[in-house]
Design a protein around this motif. Sequence first.
Motif, PDB file in Angstrom:
ATOM      1  N   GLN A  26       0.984  -1.186  -0.045  1.00 36.12           N
ATOM      2  CA  GLN A  26       0.003  -0.041  -0.016  1.00 36.12           C
ATOM      3  C   GLN A  26       0.773   1.350   0.045  1.00 36.12           C
ATOM      4  O   GLN A  26       0.527   2.275  -0.797  1.00 36.12           O
ATOM      5  N   GLU A  30       0.449   1.681  -3.854  1.00 34.31           N
ATOM      6  CA  GLU A  30      -0.769   2.661  -3.899  1.00 34.31           C
ATOM      7  C   GLU A  30      -0.303   4.037  -3.418  1.00 34.31           C
ATOM      8  O   GLU A  30      -1.315   4.993  -3.260  1.00 34.31           O
ATOM      9  N   ARG A  32       0.647   5.529  -0.578  1.00 37.39           N
ATOM     10  CA  ARG A  32       0.067   5.819   0.862  1.00 37.39           C
ATOM     11  C   ARG A  32       1.218   6.222   1.591  1.00 37.39           C
ATOM     12  O   ARG A  32       0.878   7.016   2.630  1.00 37.39           O
ATOM     13  N   TRP A  36       3.005   4.045   5.999  1.00 32.46           N
ATOM     14  CA  TRP A  36       2.450   2.709   5.704  1.00 32.46           C
ATOM     15  C   TRP A  36       3.698   1.569   5.659  1.00 32.46           C
ATOM     16  O   TRP A  36       3.687   0.473   6.024  1.00 32.46           O
TER      17      TRP A  36
END
Length: 111
Positions: A26, A30, A32, A36
Amino acid sequence: MTVARSIALFVLAAVAEIGGAWLIWQGVREHRGLLWVGAGVIALGLYGFVATLQPDANFGRILAAYGGVFVAGSLVWGMVVDKFRPDRWDLIGAAVCLVGVAVIMYAPRAA
């Protein structure tokens, strides 16, 4: 009680390792962020610690058996967290892996 403890430790290890890898995924894939990724690194470290708590003293046996738990647990994680829909081959493969876990860890052995 030893088998129940061992299974519980395998589940805890799977949550830590799969969760840690997911957090890093993530953070990086992604976008983030580093928090994270950092949380994922901590979770992966926790996985390494939990594996040492298994009642069996053989590192190779624990990690080999855990591989089957990881396979099945990854599919479960994907179903719950990412709404992944495994097909029958995924499920059959995971079942084969869990049979392997049972044979490796819990088969009767001469003392």
